[in-house]
Design an enzyme around this catalytic site. Structure first.
Site, PDB file in Angstrom:
ATOM      1  N   PRO A 172      -8.705  -2.074  -4.698  1.00  0.00           N
ATOM      2  CA  PRO A 172      -8.837  -3.461  -5.155  1.00  0.00           C
ATOM      3  C   PRO A 172      -7.798  -4.331  -4.462  1.00  0.00           C
ATOM      4  O   PRO A 172      -6.646  -3.926  -4.338  1.00  0.00           O
ATOM      5  CB  PRO A 172      -8.532  -3.364  -6.660  1.00  0.00           C
ATOM      6  CG  PRO A 172      -7.760  -2.101  -6.838  1.00  0.00           C
ATOM      7  CD  PRO A 172      -8.142  -1.179  -5.720  1.00  0.00           C
ATOM      8  N   CYS A 213       0.315  -4.078 -10.368  1.00  0.00           N
ATOM      9  CA  CYS A 213       0.607  -5.282  -9.582  1.00  0.00           C
ATOM     10  C   CYS A 213       2.066  -5.700  -9.775  1.00  0.00           C
ATOM     11  O   CYS A 213       2.513  -5.909 -10.903  1.00  0.00           O
ATOM     12  CB  CYS A 213      -0.324  -6.430  -9.966  1.00  0.00           C
ATOM     13  SG  CYS A 213       0.044  -7.907  -9.008  1.00  0.00           S
ATOM     14  N   ASP A 243      -0.577   3.312   2.537  1.00  0.00           N
ATOM     15  CA  ASP A 243      -0.366   3.433   3.983  1.00  0.00           C
ATOM     16  C   ASP A 243      -1.429   4.235   4.727  1.00  0.00           C
ATOM     17  O   ASP A 243      -1.208   4.600   5.885  1.00  0.00           O
ATOM     18  CB  ASP A 243       1.021   4.040   4.299  1.00  0.00           C
ATOM     19  CG  ASP A 243       2.158   3.265   3.657  1.00  0.00           C
ATOM     20  OD1 ASP A 243       1.940   2.081   3.314  1.00  0.00           O
ATOM     21  OD2 ASP A 243       3.251   3.833   3.490  1.00  0.00           O
TER      22      ASP A 243
HETATM   23  C1  LIG Z   1      -3.197  -8.920  -0.637  1.00  0.00           C
HETATM   24  C2  LIG Z   1      -3.175  -7.759  -1.587  1.00  0.00           C
HETATM   25  C3  LIG Z   1      -3.840  -7.864  -2.794  1.00  0.00           C
HETATM   26  C4  LIG Z   1      -3.842  -6.790  -3.691  1.00  0.00           C
HETATM   27  N1  LIG Z   1      -4.516  -6.902  -4.869  1.00  0.00           N
HETATM   28  C5  LIG Z   1      -4.585  -5.840  -5.712  1.00  0.00           C
HETATM   29  C6  LIG Z   1      -5.366  -5.899  -6.896  1.00  0.00           C
HETATM   30  O1  LIG Z   1      -6.035  -6.899  -7.199  1.00  0.00           O
HETATM   31  N2  LIG Z   1      -5.364  -4.807  -7.696  1.00  0.00           N
HETATM   32  C7  LIG Z   1      -4.661  -3.658  -7.390  1.00  0.00           C
HETATM   33  O2  LIG Z   1      -4.705  -2.691  -8.145  1.00  0.00           O
HETATM   34  N3  LIG Z   1      -3.929  -3.588  -6.274  1.00  0.00           N
HETATM   35  C8  LIG Z   1      -3.891  -4.629  -5.428  1.00  0.00           C
HETATM   36  N4  LIG Z   1      -3.201  -4.517  -4.261  1.00  0.00           N
HETATM   37  C9  LIG Z   1      -2.591  -3.224  -3.902  1.00  0.00           C
HETATM   38  C10 LIG Z   1      -3.566  -2.371  -3.077  1.00  0.00           C
HETATM   39  O3  LIG Z   1      -4.703  -2.030  -3.836  1.00  0.00           O
HETATM   40  C11 LIG Z   1      -2.892  -1.072  -2.603  1.00  0.00           C
HETATM   41  O4  LIG Z   1      -2.439  -0.381  -3.726  1.00  0.00           O
HETATM   42  C12 LIG Z   1      -1.706  -1.338  -1.681  1.00  0.00           C
HETATM   43  O5  LIG Z   1      -2.001  -2.321  -0.721  1.00  0.00           O
HETATM   44  C13 LIG Z   1      -1.282  -0.035  -0.972  1.00  0.00           C
HETATM   45  O6  LIG Z   1      -2.350   0.503  -0.235  1.00  0.00           O
HETATM   46  P1  LIG Z   1      -2.465   0.296   1.379  1.00  0.00           P
HETATM   47  O7  LIG Z   1      -1.176   0.766   1.973  1.00  0.00           O
HETATM   48  O8  LIG Z   1      -3.639   1.128   1.782  1.00  0.00           O
HETATM   49  O9  LIG Z   1      -2.651  -1.165   1.599  1.00  0.00           O
HETATM   50  C14 LIG Z   1      -3.160  -5.586  -3.362  1.00  0.00           C
HETATM   51  C15 LIG Z   1      -2.494  -5.493  -2.143  1.00  0.00           C
HETATM   52  C16 LIG Z   1      -2.489  -6.559  -1.253  1.00  0.00           C
HETATM   53  C17 LIG Z   1      -1.778  -6.409   0.061  1.00  0.00           C
END
Ligand SMILES: Cc1cc2nc3c(=O)[nH]c(=O)nc-3n(C[C@H](O)[C@H](O)[C@H](O)COP(=O)(O)O)c2cc1C
Length: 363
Positions: free
Chosen positions: A17, A102, A249
């Site tokens: 998300p 969050c 990541d």
């Molecule tokens: C712009 C942005 C918006 C996000 N919005 C949500 C959200 O609405 N709900 C949630 O559980 N995590 C949210 N996250 C966290 C991501 O779901 C994820 O946990 C985090 O980016 C780490 O994963 P990644 O390294 O693959 O990006 C958000 C992250 C970013 C960068």
């Protein structure tokens, strides 16, 4: 219960998300050009829904190409969560997820999202309330039975349900329950697998996604996959049926599967690596060929058109939210910074088309 989680491939790789990112147009594009095993909506505030804020129904738009799709909720009021869970089930989502991760000040600082890590008793009440909402739905309640939803708001929910291709609520013969999952971080200031994560596992969510960082870390440093493995070990020790989903990541499906196998999670979620990469759930590498750039530019235009189609008739419509996607698509292109400068000033898909054509990026 129709539990889609049980039917996912093992390990599975899903779309995380992301607020302001995983809206209906992006999800449609991702599912058209790639194959995420599951996908989440942006998070939606339950107190806002219970104030009948119709614009909060927008993040809950979806189409049939996106299944299985999980709606994510955040907030701090158990009763609002209960009613919002009924709404999510009425909209036909395959699952409902509670955001307890969050770190944003406006969310965690107000006691929602990762702020709940500091208030475990409230977190437990919220999980209970969401489960109650799902069972209320299964037992025949719908939005119109919820005290906070106005009849106008309920009509909009029902309209949206039918837009998603589902039969009118009156015609449903048998209602099924939907699985309740949670997404969180390792802890507040420091990782707390034995306390916070254990408490969540005791509440028996169907799945628990753990982003391998604490609230304090926000997005700094590397995700701690060793700690995610400790979550898996704890779940085993507790004989827990909860599926453990690792997050943090991961750059590609191959990397996700490797991480899942190494750390023994049931699946992983990819977040930021999907920005500007509609193939992230299939192809591994980006090429720098001009053919590939043209393909991405064509998808960028399609995304802009879809965004307009989806939202332009809505109140207070703005083209602004799609501009960041356009900038992500053209990252790494020759002349990327000039193209980006122009794309971030566009106000319609026609203008986007003009910019991309001027650089010879459309066939
Ligand atoms: C712009 C942005 C918006 C996000 N919005 C949500 C959200 O609405 N709900 C949630 O559980 N995590 C949210 N996250 C966290 C991501 O779901 C994820 O946990 C985090 O980016 C780490 O994963 P990644 O390294 O693959 O990006 C958000 C992250 C970013 C960068």
């Amino acid at each position: 219960m129709t539990n889609f989680w049980q039917n996912l491939p093992q390990p599975f790789v899903g779309m995380a998300p992301m607020d302001g990112v995983t809206d209906q147009p992006l999800r449609h594009i991702l599912c058209k050009y790639s194959s995420p095993d599951l996908i989440f909506t942006e998070f939606v505030n339950v107190e806002g829904l219970c104030h009948n804020a119709k614009q909060l129904l927008r993040p809950l738009l979806y189409d049939g190409s996106q299944r299985p799709i999980v709606a994510q909720l955040y907030g701090k009021t158990p009763e609002s969560f209960r009613q919002a869970a009924i709404l999510v089930a009425q909209l036909g989502f395959d699952g409902v997820d509670i955001n307890m991760g969050c770190p944003a000040k406006s969310v965690a600082g107000a006691g929602s999202g990762a702020g709940l890590i500091k208030n475990p008793q409230l977190a437990l009440q919220i999980i209970k309330a969401v489960k109650k909402g799902v069972s209320d739905w299964q037992n025949g309640l719908s939005c119109s039975d919820c005290t906070d939803f106005s009849s106008d708001f309920c009509k909009q929910v029902e309209k949206q349900r039918q837009q998603a291709g589902l039969q009118p609520i009156k015609e449903i013969k048998q209602r099924s329950s939907i699985p309740v999952s949670i997404k969180t971080r390792l802890g507040h200031d420091s990782k707390d697998v034995g306390g916070w994560i254990k408490l969540l596992l005791e509440a028996k969510p169907t799945a628990l996604t753990v982003h391998g960082r604490t609230l304090k870390q926000a997005y700094k440093g590397k995700a701690d996959w060793e700690a995610i493995f400790q979550v898996v070990a704890l779940a085993k020790e507790m004989n827990s049926d909860t599926l453990i989903v690792g997050n943090g990541d991961v750059q590609s499906r191959t990397e996700g599967i490797r991480a899942a196998q190494k750390h023994q999670v049931n699946g992983v979620l990819i977040g930021r690596a999907a920005q500007g990469n509609p193939f992230v759930f299939d192809k591994d590498t980006f090429t720098t060929s001009s053919t590939f750039h043209k393909q991405l530019a064509t998808i960028a235009l399609e995304h802009a058109q879809l965004f307009e189609e989806t939202f332009s008739t809505q109140e207070k419509y703005s083209f602004l939210p799609v501009r960041k996607h356009l900038a992500w698509y053209i990252k790494g292109f020759p002349q990327a910074s000039q193209i980006r400068q122009q794309l971030v000033q566009t106000n319609s898909s026609k203008e986007v088309e003009k910019v991309l054509s001027a650089y010879g990026l459309l066939n």
